[in-house]
Design a protein around this motif. Sequence first.
Motif, PDB file in Angstrom:
ATOM      1  N   SER A  49      84.349  95.125   3.388  1.00 10.82           N
ATOM      2  CA  SER A  49      84.159  94.772   4.795  1.00 10.82           C
ATOM      3  C   SER A  49      85.423  94.983   5.606  1.00 10.82           C
ATOM      4  N   PHE A  53      85.861  97.525   8.656  1.00 13.59           N
ATOM      5  CA  PHE A  53      86.270  97.043   9.971  1.00 13.59           C
ATOM      6  C   PHE A  53      87.359  97.934  10.557  1.00 13.59           C
ATOM      7  N   TRP A  54      88.385  98.220   9.774  1.00 11.34           N
ATOM      8  CA  TRP A  54      89.505  98.991  10.303  1.00 11.34           C
ATOM      9  C   TRP A  54      89.166 100.462  10.486  1.00 11.34           C
ATOM     10  N   SER A  56      86.402 101.297  11.961  1.00 15.39           N
ATOM     11  CA  SER A  56      85.511 101.314  13.125  1.00 15.39           C
ATOM     12  C   SER A  56      86.302 101.636  14.388  1.00 15.39           C
ATOM     13  N   ILE A  59      85.433  96.698  18.042  1.00 16.05           N
ATOM     14  CA  ILE A  59      85.015  95.455  17.394  1.00 16.05           C
ATOM     15  C   ILE A  59      83.496  95.353  17.372  1.00 16.05           C
ATOM     16  N   ALA A  62      82.357  97.492  14.612  1.00 16.27           N
ATOM     17  CA  ALA A  62      82.741  96.842  13.347  1.00 16.27           C
ATOM     18  C   ALA A  62      81.771  95.727  13.003  1.00 16.27           C
ATOM     19  N   SER A  63      81.331  94.959  14.000  1.00 15.18           N
ATOM     20  CA  SER A  63      80.388  93.872  13.749  1.00 15.18           C
ATOM     21  C   SER A  63      79.082  94.404  13.190  1.00 15.18           C
ATOM     22  N   LEU A  66      79.693  95.378   9.548  1.00 14.57           N
ATOM     23  CA  LEU A  66      79.871  94.222   8.671  1.00 14.57           C
ATOM     24  C   LEU A  66      78.559  93.548   8.334  1.00 14.57           C
ATOM     25  N   VAL A  79      85.177  87.788  12.774  1.00 12.83           N
ATOM     26  CA  VAL A  79      85.017  88.731  13.876  1.00 12.83           C
ATOM     27  C   VAL A  79      84.260  88.075  15.025  1.00 12.83           C
ATOM     28  N   LEU A 205      93.574  90.436  12.884  1.00 11.23           N
ATOM     29  CA  LEU A 205      92.528  90.465  13.906  1.00 11.23           C
ATOM     30  C   LEU A 205      92.993  89.744  15.168  1.00 11.23           C
TER      31      LEU A 205
END
Length: 216
Positions: A49, A53-54, A56, A59, A62-63, A66, A79, A205
Amino acid sequence: MNFMALIAQGGPVSQGVALLLLGMSVASWVVIVWKAWLLHRASGDVTRSIAAFWQSSSITQASEKLAAFDREALVLPLVAATQLQTGNTLASAGDLSQQLTRVLRDALHAVLHKLQYGQVLLATVGSTAPFVGLLGTVWGIYHALIGIATAGQITIDKVSGPVGEALIMTAAGLAVAIPAVLAYNVFGRQIGRIEADLEGFARDLRELVASASTSK
């Protein structure tokens, strides 16, 4: 005289001790199997995950990623916590850095509470089961000696059998305690590694969101 006869002779106390040890063993093994499965998945989920995320572009993206990677919902709450509240409330008080620190800390505590679930039971079983077994041994020896004394002549063979069988209760207590203690230590190390990864991610984050808001 066999072990079951010894328990029956010991009366309610010996029977209660045997049932308590059985219940403690079943409960601890259920927790051990469940936590082994949970932490195995959680360790992989956190690694995948955070990497997703990184990779993406935002954000929001990324959500969405995830939601598929984070099956145990360990990274996603961190997040989601970056969506700060607005309005005239104490939750929205302070500058952005203070708000991020507060909401990420609360989200991290909620995640760690999930990971720590069951650890108290393992610690309790590991620390008390030997003494519960010892209680059964003492009570069994007491009743065995009373029975031998009322029988009349006392010889070594009449004493060693019942006393040896009574000592099985101590062995049973250790058999219940040892797996719980080992599992508690192993799981504690795994939780510590996951916690370190989540704390590092939460810190990164926070800096990301704070810098992005400042540059606007």
